[in-house]
Scaffold this motif. Structure first.
Motif, PDB file in Angstrom:
ATOM      1  N   ILE A 233       0.812  -1.089  -0.068  1.00 55.26           N
ATOM      2  CA  ILE A 233       0.095  -0.080  -0.050  1.00 55.26           C
ATOM      3  C   ILE A 233       0.769   1.349  -0.098  1.00 55.26           C
ATOM      4  N   THR A 234       1.799   1.240   0.896  1.00 56.67           N
ATOM      5  CA  THR A 234       2.690   2.217   1.087  1.00 56.67           C
ATOM      6  C   THR A 234       3.431   2.599  -0.286  1.00 56.67           C
ATOM      7  N   LEU A 235       4.269   1.725  -0.907  1.00 59.85           N
ATOM      8  CA  LEU A 235       5.131   1.732  -1.982  1.00 59.85           C
ATOM      9  C   LEU A 235       4.118   2.111  -3.217  1.00 59.85           C
ATOM     10  N   SER A 236       2.878   1.403  -3.234  1.00 55.71           N
ATOM     11  CA  SER A 236       1.893   1.934  -4.649  1.00 55.71           C
ATOM     12  C   SER A 236       1.266   3.442  -4.316  1.00 55.71           C
ATOM     13  N   LEU A 237       0.942   3.650  -3.143  1.00 57.23           N
ATOM     14  CA  LEU A 237       0.463   4.973  -3.074  1.00 57.23           C
ATOM     15  C   LEU A 237       1.531   6.144  -3.213  1.00 57.23           C
ATOM     16  N   ILE A 238       2.606   5.838  -2.865  1.00 55.76           N
ATOM     17  CA  ILE A 238       3.815   6.938  -3.297  1.00 55.76           C
ATOM     18  C   ILE A 238       3.914   6.965  -4.648  1.00 55.76           C
ATOM     19  N   GLY A 239       4.129   5.812  -5.410  1.00 58.27           N
ATOM     20  CA  GLY A 239       4.389   5.950  -6.729  1.00 58.27           C
ATOM     21  C   GLY A 239       3.194   6.327  -7.569  1.00 58.27           C
ATOM     22  N   GLY A 240       2.003   6.216  -6.852  1.00 57.10           N
ATOM     23  CA  GLY A 240       0.740   6.524  -7.747  1.00 57.10           C
ATOM     24  C   GLY A 240       0.604   8.114  -7.671  1.00 57.10           C
ATOM     25  N   LEU A 241       0.763   8.750  -6.418  1.00 58.80           N
ATOM     26  CA  LEU A 241       0.684  10.147  -6.203  1.00 58.80           C
ATOM     27  C   LEU A 241       2.108  10.723  -7.055  1.00 58.80           C
ATOM     28  N   ARG A 242       2.846  10.234  -7.335  1.00 55.62           N
ATOM     29  CA  ARG A 242       3.884  10.766  -7.993  1.00 55.62           C
ATOM     30  C   ARG A 242       4.022  10.550  -9.209  1.00 55.62           C
ATOM     31  N   SER A 243       3.228   9.790  -9.905  1.00 58.10           N
ATOM     32  CA  SER A 243       3.138   9.240 -11.245  1.00 58.10           C
ATOM     33  C   SER A 243       3.266  10.190 -12.169  1.00 58.10           C
ATOM     34  N   PHE A 244       4.159  10.144 -13.331  1.00 54.46           N
ATOM     35  CA  PHE A 244       4.377  10.989 -14.443  1.00 54.46           C
ATOM     36  C   PHE A 244       4.608  10.290 -15.534  1.00 54.46           C
ATOM     37  N   ASP A 245       5.773   9.425 -15.531  1.00 53.52           N
ATOM     38  CA  ASP A 245       6.387   9.023 -16.887  1.00 53.52           C
ATOM     39  C   ASP A 245       5.546   8.297 -17.702  1.00 53.52           C
ATOM     40  N   LEU A 246       4.491   7.421 -17.112  1.00 53.53           N
ATOM     41  CA  LEU A 246       3.670   6.493 -17.897  1.00 53.53           C
ATOM     42  C   LEU A 246       2.502   7.309 -18.352  1.00 53.53           C
ATOM     43  N   ILE A 247       2.132   8.242 -17.679  1.00 49.53           N
ATOM     44  CA  ILE A 247       1.193   9.363 -17.932  1.00 49.53           C
ATOM     45  C   ILE A 247       1.517   9.882 -19.122  1.00 49.53           C
ATOM     46  N   TRP A 248       2.642  10.523 -19.027  1.00 47.90           N
ATOM     47  CA  TRP A 248       3.234  11.758 -20.242  1.00 47.90           C
ATOM     48  C   TRP A 248       3.694  10.728 -21.318  1.00 47.90           C
ATOM     49  N   ALA A 249       4.059   9.614 -21.218  1.00 46.57           N
ATOM     50  CA  ALA A 249       4.084   8.740 -22.258  1.00 46.57           C
ATOM     51  C   ALA A 249       3.005   8.252 -23.383  1.00 46.57           C
ATOM     52  N   MET A 250       2.137   8.151 -22.519  1.00 42.62           N
ATOM     53  CA  MET A 250       0.677   7.748 -23.117  1.00 42.62           C
ATOM     54  C   MET A 250      -0.151   8.742 -23.705  1.00 42.62           C
ATOM     55  N   THR A 251      -0.508   9.697 -22.760  1.00 42.89           N
ATOM     56  CA  THR A 251      -1.471  10.878 -23.140  1.00 42.89           C
ATOM     57  C   THR A 251      -1.076  12.358 -22.979  1.00 42.89           C
ATOM     58  N   LYS A 252       0.165  12.470 -22.575  1.00 37.59           N
ATOM     59  CA  LYS A 252       0.633  13.819 -21.883  1.00 37.59           C
ATOM     60  C   LYS A 252      -0.265  14.854 -21.334  1.00 37.59           C
ATOM     61  N   GLY A 253      -1.224  13.888 -20.594  1.00 32.66           N
ATOM     62  CA  GLY A 253      -2.352  14.753 -19.903  1.00 32.66           C
ATOM     63  C   GLY A 253      -3.624  14.969 -20.569  1.00 32.66           C
ATOM     64  N   GLY A 254      -3.560  14.491 -21.750  1.00 35.90           N
ATOM     65  CA  GLY A 254      -4.707  14.628 -22.696  1.00 35.90           C
ATOM     66  C   GLY A 254      -5.760  13.395 -22.563  1.00 35.90           C
ATOM     67  N   PRO A 255      -6.803  13.341 -23.221  1.00 28.28           N
ATOM     68  CA  PRO A 255      -7.260  14.692 -24.102  1.00 28.28           C
ATOM     69  C   PRO A 255      -7.710  15.767 -23.283  1.00 28.28           C
ATOM     70  N   GLY A 256      -7.386  16.776 -23.612  1.00 32.46           N
ATOM     71  CA  GLY A 256      -7.585  18.158 -23.100  1.00 32.46           C
ATOM     72  C   GLY A 256      -6.752  18.047 -21.641  1.00 32.46           C
ATOM     73  N   PHE A 257      -7.358  18.202 -20.448  1.00 32.35           N
ATOM     74  CA  PHE A 257      -6.833  17.999 -19.392  1.00 32.35           C
ATOM     75  C   PHE A 257      -7.315  16.716 -18.534  1.00 32.35           C
ATOM     76  N   ALA A 258      -7.859  15.735 -19.266  1.00 31.46           N
ATOM     77  CA  ALA A 258      -8.686  14.692 -18.910  1.00 31.46           C
ATOM     78  C   ALA A 258      -7.809  13.871 -18.068  1.00 31.46           C
ATOM     79  N   SER A 259      -6.535  13.746 -18.325  1.00 32.07           N
ATOM     80  CA  SER A 259      -5.674  12.755 -17.394  1.00 32.07           C
ATOM     81  C   SER A 259      -4.496  13.479 -16.836  1.00 32.07           C
ATOM     82  N   ASP A 260      -4.695  14.870 -16.577  1.00 27.75           N
ATOM     83  CA  ASP A 260      -3.522  15.603 -16.158  1.00 27.75           C
ATOM     84  C   ASP A 260      -3.652  15.241 -14.504  1.00 27.75           C
ATOM     85  N   VAL A 261      -2.276  14.973 -14.120  1.00 32.26           N
ATOM     86  CA  VAL A 261      -2.056  14.811 -12.598  1.00 32.26           C
ATOM     87  C   VAL A 261      -1.152  16.017 -12.106  1.00 32.26           C
ATOM     88  N   LEU A 262      -0.793  16.120 -11.007  1.00 35.55           N
ATOM     89  CA  LEU A 262      -0.085  17.074 -10.485  1.00 35.55           C
ATOM     90  C   LEU A 262       1.247  17.261 -11.016  1.00 35.55           C
TER      91      LEU A 262
END
Length: 307
Positions: A233-262
């Motif tokens: 739980i701890t490792l997954s939560l920290i990784g999920g809250l800080r997730s960037f590389d996979l989201i950026w590689a697949m959607t770049k936060g799009g379409p629009g801002f639909a998958s934008d994270v911090l």
């Protein structure tokens, strides 16, 4: 009287060299901590304090200007801020919960007496070893609405596949599914270690008492594997809250801002040249992670002690 007082006098008057040698002997093991302490100081403590300072400035590579809390006010007033915060929390808890459930199930399966157990373990853990960017590019191709492998396979059986990454309602969930596929192997290994550490005698005693497999899992495996659950739980939560590389590689936060994270919002601000603003965003993300993980970790450790 003089004879008995002499040893005490000699002890009190021990030479300074002897005392220095004794001090060095006692402090000798502490020197082993020095390399790790230097690395921790240089690569964590100093950058952390520097980030807090530069988040209060408008800076570039050659100049900086102190502006106080204006960066934080601007970052928190960004239009996509609330949406990205919601996406971050949803993404983190969705991926973390799925990894706990699937990791436990696969851990039970791969510690049982099944055929090709070693091969199955390798197959489950293999995605962990693959580059995250590589996984993102591969699944972006596979999830193409018309030419992707997934929708092509669904069309064979008469199912029209969705627009996985082009649909605002599905984009974040689609990336989360890929994250789960990639990270469940690590959760499985942690659960396998926790399950194999449970003494076999407990299961044998439960079997003698007529306990079913479900009862043994509920009353033996689940409670005694709790440290593994807390770790996942701890490792997954920290990784999920800080997730960037996979989201950026697949959607770049799009379409629009639909998958934008911090993290993606922070990166976009950095790309635009707002370095102080992006630094403030990093600090906000750090505070969000700590605000969620530290209380959760406290309550989990408290529950483990009470057990």
């Amino acid at each position: 009287m003089a004879t008995t007082a002499a040893p005490a006098a000699l002890t009190a008057a021990s030479p300074p060299r002897h005392r220095a040698r004794s001090y060095l002997h006692r402090s000798y093991p502490l020197w082993y901590y020095l390399p790790a302490a230097v690395l921790f100081l240089v690569f964590f403590v100093v950058p952390t304090f520097a980030s807090f300072f530069f988040s209060l400035t408008r800076w570039s590579l050659f100049d900086w200007e102190f502006i106080g809390l204006k960066n934080y006010a601007q970052f928190l007033s960004e239009p996509q801020m609330i949406g990205s915060l919601r996406n971050t929390v949803v993404y983190a808890f969705l991926t973390s919960g799925a990894k706990v459930v699937l990791g436990m199930a696969l851990g039970l399966l791969l510690t049982s007496q099944i055929r090709a157990r070693g091969l199955l373990r390798s197959m489950v853990f293999f995605p962990v070893l693959v580059s995250t960017i590589g996984v993102g590019i591969m699944f972006t191709t596979m999830m193409h609405p018309t030419e992707g492998l997934i929708n092509s396979a669904l069309s064979i059986v008469g199912i029209e596949g969705p627009k996985w990454l082009a649909n605002p309602q599905l984009a974040l969930i689609s990336v989360a599914l890929v994250d789960i596929w990639k990270g469940v192997g690590l959760a499985t290994v942690i659960y396998m270690a926790g399950i194999t550490a449970i003494p076999v005698e407990y299961y044998e005693a439960a079997k003698v008492d007529g306990s079913s497999a479900a009862s043994s899992f509920w009353h033996i495996t689940l409670p005694l594997a709790r440290p593994a659950t807390f770790t996942v739980i701890t490792l997954s939560l920290i990784g999920g809250l800080r997730s960037f590389d996979l989201i950026w590689a697949m959607t770049k936060g799009g379409p629009g801002f639909a998958s934008d994270v911090l993290a993606s919002v922070v990166y976009k601000q950095y790309q635009a040249g707002f370095y102080g603003l992006s630094t403030a965003g990093n600090v906000v993300m750090f505070i969000v992670v700590m605000a969620i993980v530290l209380p959760l970790n406290y309550f989990m450790r408290k529950a483990e002690v009470e057990q």
